[in-house]
Design an enzyme around this catalytic site. Structure first.
Site, PDB file in Angstrom:
ATOM      1  N   SER A 248       7.393  46.475  56.043  1.00  0.00           N
ATOM      2  CA  SER A 248       6.145  45.822  56.409  1.00  0.00           C
ATOM      3  C   SER A 248       6.093  44.422  55.784  1.00  0.00           C
ATOM      4  CB  SER A 248       4.963  46.690  55.984  1.00  0.00           C
ATOM      5  OG  SER A 248       3.781  46.289  56.617  1.00  0.00           O
TER       6      SER A 248
ATOM      7  N   ASP B 299       5.618  49.892  62.103  1.00  0.00           N
ATOM      8  CA  ASP B 299       5.585  49.575  60.680  1.00  0.00           C
ATOM      9  C   ASP B 299       6.340  50.612  59.836  1.00  0.00           C
ATOM     10  OD1 ASP B 299       4.659  49.200  57.948  1.00  0.00           O
ATOM     11  OD2 ASP B 299       3.047  47.999  58.788  1.00  0.00           O
TER      12      ASP B 299
END
Length: 309
Positions: free
Chosen positions: A44, A158
């Site tokens: 991320s 993510d």
């Protein structure tokens, strides 16, 4: 007197939106104290900072993030009309490519590992080679916000969904120490604290961009903003009044990330851990870069002092 030689560092950078800017300060603290970072893993927001650092462009990335204000954030928001996300995410990647031109992960001078999550198989996808920005784009694809990335038959989102602190994927060298920066630390936050930030985001989006969206999307945006505003007003009167499907989903996501992080820490305990509470800064506080970077520096400095003691 002989100079003390520090061990090399295998560095793990976690997920957490704008709190990930703390990774910049953490890296500065590590290097300032004489440690040499020999490998990095991230997911991320941690994947962005990890990529910039391994490419030797952390200073330039820091200057860019310090220049970002709310207006610039909105300029980088390329809205999607696909129905599976709010933002395409292409403008963010193009901005990063102005700092680091497209390259392969294996060509970087420091070994890098980036992690994404596959929506189809529910597996972690680990990148140690291939396009740097394809890996970063996959790793930052916050569900419902960024469009998922189609990659070799996978649908990637993510990395923090499955592994917000990818300790077990870091490439190690003999004699190094494992250092981690957790930016989603367990907190005492209640659901009522989440509504104000959501209101600010919803209002900003509706004021600047909703007029360009289809009428159905405009109506949805207005309904969400009105509902969130009502929640924000109610939070001072009643906790129950602050609980709504939006704030509840948001808080459930926080809880899941915290639990996954604690599990990762138990399975692969780091030698040094710097932890920032999840409530310290909000996911979209990119306009607070200077403060967040300084906090990352402070937290990592204190963690290294404890280790050295």
């Amino acid at each position: 007197m002989a100079q003390h030689t520090h061990p090399s560092v295998a560095l793990v950078l976690g997920s957490g939106g704008a709190r990930g800017l703390a990774h910049i300060g953490a890296i500065e603290a590590i290097e300032e104290r004489g440690y040499r970072i020999t490998s990095v893993s991230g997911c991320s927001m941690g994947s962005i900072i990890a990529g910039m650092f391994c490419a030797g462009k952390l200073r330039e990335a820091k200057e860019w993030f310090l220049s970002v204000d709310r207006q610039r954030i909105l300029q980088l928001t390329d809205f999607s009309i696909t129905g599976n996300s709010l933002v395409k995410g292409n403008k963010v990647i193009k901005a990063l490519q102005e700092i680091v031109p497209e390259c392969s992960i294996e060509s970087l001078p420091i070994p890098l590992t980036l992690v994404a999550s596959d929506l189809l198989t529910t597996d972690e996808i680990v990148f140690r080679s291939g396009s740097l920005f394809e890996a970063i784009r996959a790793s930052i694809s916050l569900p419902l916000f960024f469009q998922p990335v189609q990659w070799k038959g996978h649908l990637l989102v993510d990395g923090g969904i499955l592994n917000p602190l990818p300790l077990r994927h870091i490439q190690r060298t003999e004699g190094d120490i494992l250092v981690a920066m957790d930016i989603s630390g367990k907190d005492g936050l209640t659901i009522e604290h989440k509504s104000s930030d959501l209101v600010r985001i919803a209002q900003s989006l509706s004021q600047r961009h909703m007029r360009h969206m289809p009428k159905a999307v405009q109506q949805l945006g207005e309904n969400v903003t009105q509902r969130l505003t009502a929640i924000d007003r109610a939070r001072r009167l009643s906790l129950q009044g602050a609980v709504n499907y939006i704030t509840m989903l948001d808080r459930m996501s926080d809880m899941q990330i915290q639990q996954s992080t604690m599990l990762a820490l138990k399975l692969t305990p780091p030698d040094v851990l710097a932890s920032m509470p999840q409530y310290a800064f909000n996911t979209f506080d990119f306009d607070k870069a200077e403060t967040i970077i300084a906090e990352g520096y402070r937290l990592m400095s204190e963690a290294l002092e404890r280790f050295e003691a």
